[in-house]
Scaffold this motif. Structure first.
Motif, PDB file in Angstrom:
ATOM      1  N   SER A   1     -14.100   6.987  20.049  1.00 27.47           N
ATOM      2  CA  SER A   1     -13.468   7.002  18.742  1.00 27.47           C
ATOM      3  C   SER A   1     -14.536   7.095  17.683  1.00 27.47           C
ATOM      4  O   SER A   1     -15.444   6.309  17.663  1.00 27.47           O
ATOM      5  CB  SER A   1     -12.617   5.752  18.536  1.00 27.47           C
ATOM      6  OG  SER A   1     -13.399   4.629  18.379  1.00 27.47           O
TER       7      SER A   1
ATOM      8  N   ARG B   1     -14.632   7.266  10.046  1.00 29.09           N
ATOM      9  CA  ARG B   1     -13.668   7.557   9.011  1.00 29.09           C
ATOM     10  C   ARG B   1     -14.336   7.797   7.682  1.00 29.09           C
ATOM     11  O   ARG B   1     -15.316   7.199   7.375  1.00 29.09           O
ATOM     12  CB  ARG B   1     -12.753   6.387   8.744  1.00 29.09           C
ATOM     13  CG  ARG B   1     -12.250   5.672   9.921  1.00 29.09           C
ATOM     14  CD  ARG B   1     -11.281   4.625   9.409  1.00 29.09           C
ATOM     15  NE  ARG B   1     -10.931   3.756  10.438  1.00 29.09           N
ATOM     16  CZ  ARG B   1     -10.165   4.085  11.436  1.00 29.09           C
ATOM     17  NH1 ARG B   1      -9.669   5.258  11.505  1.00 29.09           N
ATOM     18  NH2 ARG B   1      -9.893   3.212  12.356  1.00 29.09           N
TER      19      ARG B   1
ATOM     20  N   SER C   1       0.831  10.165  12.225  1.00 27.04           N
ATOM     21  CA  SER C   1       0.565   9.038  11.334  1.00 27.04           C
ATOM     22  C   SER C   1       1.517   7.876  11.607  1.00 27.04           C
ATOM     23  O   SER C   1       1.107   6.714  11.651  1.00 27.04           O
ATOM     24  CB  SER C   1       0.675   9.487   9.875  1.00 27.04           C
ATOM     25  OG  SER C   1       0.477   8.409   8.993  1.00 27.04           O
TER      26      SER C   1
ATOM     27  N   ALA D   1      -4.165   3.216  13.683  1.00 24.84           N
ATOM     28  CA  ALA D   1      -5.263   2.999  12.732  1.00 24.84           C
ATOM     29  C   ALA D   1      -4.816   2.039  11.637  1.00 24.84           C
ATOM     30  O   ALA D   1      -3.659   2.059  11.194  1.00 24.84           O
ATOM     31  CB  ALA D   1      -5.705   4.325  12.122  1.00 24.84           C
TER      32      ALA D   1
ATOM     33  N   SER E   1      -6.814   1.540   8.688  1.00 25.18           N
ATOM     34  CA  SER E   1      -7.516   1.789   7.428  1.00 25.18           C
ATOM     35  C   SER E   1      -6.506   1.981   6.295  1.00 25.18           C
ATOM     36  O   SER E   1      -5.315   2.236   6.523  1.00 25.18           O
ATOM     37  CB  SER E   1      -8.391   3.037   7.539  1.00 25.18           C
ATOM     38  OG  SER E   1      -7.590   4.201   7.632  1.00 25.18           O
TER      39      SER E   1
ATOM     40  N   ALA F   1      -4.990   5.491   6.316  1.00 24.46           N
ATOM     41  CA  ALA F   1      -4.019   5.635   7.404  1.00 24.46           C
ATOM     42  C   ALA F   1      -2.706   4.961   7.041  1.00 24.46           C
ATOM     43  O   ALA F   1      -1.618   5.471   7.338  1.00 24.46           O
ATOM     44  CB  ALA F   1      -4.586   5.046   8.693  1.00 24.46           C
TER      45      ALA F   1
ATOM     46  N   TYR G   1      -2.037   9.128   5.857  1.00 22.72           N
ATOM     47  CA  TYR G   1      -3.016  10.117   6.296  1.00 22.72           C
ATOM     48  C   TYR G   1      -3.164  10.059   7.818  1.00 22.72           C
ATOM     49  O   TYR G   1      -2.929   9.032   8.441  1.00 22.72           O
ATOM     50  CB  TYR G   1      -4.366   9.862   5.640  1.00 22.72           C
ATOM     51  CG  TYR G   1      -4.479  10.418   4.239  1.00 22.72           C
ATOM     52  CD1 TYR G   1      -5.355  11.447   3.952  1.00 22.72           C
ATOM     53  CD2 TYR G   1      -3.699   9.903   3.204  1.00 22.72           C
ATOM     54  CE1 TYR G   1      -5.466  11.958   2.666  1.00 22.72           C
ATOM     55  CE2 TYR G   1      -3.797  10.415   1.913  1.00 22.72           C
ATOM     56  CZ  TYR G   1      -4.680  11.439   1.650  1.00 22.72           C
ATOM     57  OH  TYR G   1      -4.773  11.942   0.386  1.00 22.72           O
TER      58      TYR G   1
ATOM     59  N   ASP H   1      -5.335   9.811  10.986  1.00 20.32           N
ATOM     60  CA  ASP H   1      -6.641   9.331  11.409  1.00 20.32           C
ATOM     61  C   ASP H   1      -7.108  10.106  12.644  1.00 20.32           C
ATOM     62  O   ASP H   1      -6.306  10.477  13.503  1.00 20.32           O
ATOM     63  CB  ASP H   1      -6.536   7.842  11.749  1.00 20.32           C
ATOM     64  CG  ASP H   1      -7.845   7.257  12.194  1.00 20.32           C
ATOM     65  OD1 ASP H   1      -8.621   6.839  11.323  1.00 20.32           O
ATOM     66  OD2 ASP H   1      -8.080   7.227  13.422  1.00 20.32           O
ATOM     67  N   ARG H   2      -8.410  10.363  12.718  1.00 16.40           N
ATOM     68  CA  ARG H   2      -8.941  11.149  13.825  1.00 16.40           C
ATOM     69  C   ARG H   2      -8.650  10.494  15.173  1.00 16.40           C
ATOM     70  O   ARG H   2      -8.280  11.170  16.141  1.00 16.40           O
ATOM     71  CB  ARG H   2     -10.447  11.354  13.650  1.00 16.40           C
ATOM     72  CG  ARG H   2     -11.077  12.060  14.840  1.00 16.40           C
ATOM     73  CD  ARG H   2     -12.503  12.501  14.629  1.00 16.40           C
ATOM     74  NE  ARG H   2     -13.218  11.668  13.711  1.00 16.40           N
ATOM     75  CZ  ARG H   2     -14.043  12.149  12.775  1.00 16.40           C
ATOM     76  NH1 ARG H   2     -14.194  13.445  12.634  1.00 16.40           N
ATOM     77  NH2 ARG H   2     -14.694  11.329  11.977  1.00 16.40           N
ATOM     78  N   ASP H   3      -8.818   9.177  15.263  1.00 12.91           N
ATOM     79  CA  ASP H   3      -8.560   8.493  16.535  1.00 12.91           C
ATOM     80  C   ASP H   3      -7.102   8.661  16.953  1.00 12.91           C
ATOM     81  O   ASP H   3      -6.802   8.877  18.131  1.00 12.91           O
ATOM     82  CB  ASP H   3      -8.886   7.010  16.412  1.00 12.91           C
ATOM     83  CG  ASP H   3     -10.359   6.764  16.127  1.00 12.91           C
ATOM     84  OD1 ASP H   3     -11.177   7.626  16.489  1.00 12.91           O
ATOM     85  OD2 ASP H   3     -10.682   5.722  15.531  1.00 12.91           O
ATOM     86  N   ASP H   4      -6.187   8.539  15.988  1.00 10.70           N
ATOM     87  CA  ASP H   4      -4.764   8.704  16.293  1.00 10.70           C
ATOM     88  C   ASP H   4      -4.463  10.143  16.714  1.00 10.70           C
ATOM     89  O   ASP H   4      -3.635  10.388  17.594  1.00 10.70           O
ATOM     90  CB  ASP H   4      -3.916   8.337  15.075  1.00 10.70           C
ATOM     91  CG  ASP H   4      -3.969   6.854  14.758  1.00 10.70           C
ATOM     92  OD1 ASP H   4      -4.292   6.063  15.675  1.00 10.70           O
ATOM     93  OD2 ASP H   4      -3.694   6.478  13.598  1.00 10.70           O
TER      94      ASP H   4
ATOM     95  N   VAL I   1     -10.206  11.244   8.313  1.00  7.03           N
ATOM     96  CA  VAL I   1      -8.773  11.288   8.027  1.00  7.03           C
ATOM     97  C   VAL I   1      -8.464  12.580   7.284  1.00  7.03           C
ATOM     98  O   VAL I   1      -9.344  13.178   6.677  1.00  7.03           O
ATOM     99  CB  VAL I   1      -8.304  10.085   7.168  1.00  7.03           C
ATOM    100  CG1 VAL I   1      -8.425   8.784   7.922  1.00  7.03           C
ATOM    101  CG2 VAL I   1      -9.070  10.018   5.854  1.00  7.03           C
TER     102      VAL I   1
END
Length: 266
Positions: free
Chosen positions: A35, A38, A159, A164, A166, A169, A173, A175-178, A205
């Protein structure tokens, strides 16, 4: 004096640019090997070669740095030099420390990306990438990218189902991990690179509307993988420009401190 005032103004501008570069353009550390970081930004279209904001910032930095560099060569009396040294040391070193703190984080991020090579399932196919992107990403395969493009859910869905925590998120927005987690049946490296391409490499994000727009653009293209590869090159250019800008500004900050110290005490 007017020269001292101009130099002080230049350093203030430099410090602000450096902090913006360090905290905005350069991504923070990995939470895990898989992961990655951000920051907040919206993507541009895949056909963009350079983020217009980056180009504008670079032009402004060049204009500002020309005045800063000229201050390195001017002669000043010792008392003025001492005043400048103390100002540069306390104002510049703080920004310098922030910038230097990003260096291990950059290496950690790049190591994390490289560690994704060989992980997860792979459909194989033609190797893509090359060019600038090969400086950051291991070999990516066409069928892995094509599978990920076809399986991407809507930005709103990602989303809504994401984990996430943050602030961005929580505001909807993506999130890259999601995003990568939503493609858990796909190759992790291809999924990560796809997010980078969709967001133009400008953060962890992105807006769900922008994600949907760019995914639709890929799918409507006669060659979705080629569209992805073009966008990945642009994203890599943005990322490398941020790294280079950080290195340049760090050099200027510490050059100012060193030069004024030599004038003041040697």
């Amino acid at each position: 004096s007017s020269c001292a005032g101009s130099t002080a103004s230049a350093v203030c501008i430099l410090t602000l640019i450096l902090v913006a570069c360090a905290e905005g353009f350069v991504v923070p550390s990995l939470r895990t090997q898989k992961s990655l970081p951000r920051s907040a930004s919206l993507a541009l279209s895949p056909e963009s070669i350079l983020d217009q904001h980056i180009v504008h910032a670079a032009s402004s930095a060049v204009d500002s740095s020309s005045h800063i560099i000229s201050s390195l060569t001017r002669q000043v009396d010792r008392e003025t030099a001492k005043g400048e040294f103390y100002f540069f040391f306390f104002a510049g070193s703080g920004a310098g420390v922030i910038g230097l703190a990003q260096i291990p984080r950059i290496f950690e991020e790049l190591s994390g990306i490289r560690a994704l090579a060989g992980e997860g399932p792979s459909e194989g196919g033609e190797a893509i990438g090359g060019g600038l992107s090969s400086l950051i990403y291991p070999t990516i395969y066409a069928k892995d990218v094509e599978k990920a493009i076809n399986k991407v859910s809507s930005g709103e869905t990602i989303s809504k189902n994401g984990k996430a925590t943050s602030y961005l998120a929580s505001r909807g927005y993506v999130d890259r991990d999601d995003f990568v987690e939503s493609l858990k049946d796909c190759n992790p490296l291809a999924s990560y690179a796809l997010f980078e391409a969709l967001s133009n490499g400008s953060g962890g994000v992105m807006s769900p509307d922008r994600l949907d727009e760019n995914v639709a653009m890929y799918r409507a293209s006669s060659d979705p993988v080629a569209a992805f590869n073009t966008a990945l090159q642009a994203a890599t250019t943005t990322k490398l420009a941020a790294y280079g800008g950080l290195a340049f500004l760090l050099f200027i900050v510490f050059a100012l401190i060193t030069e004024s110290g030599m004038n003041a005490f040697l």
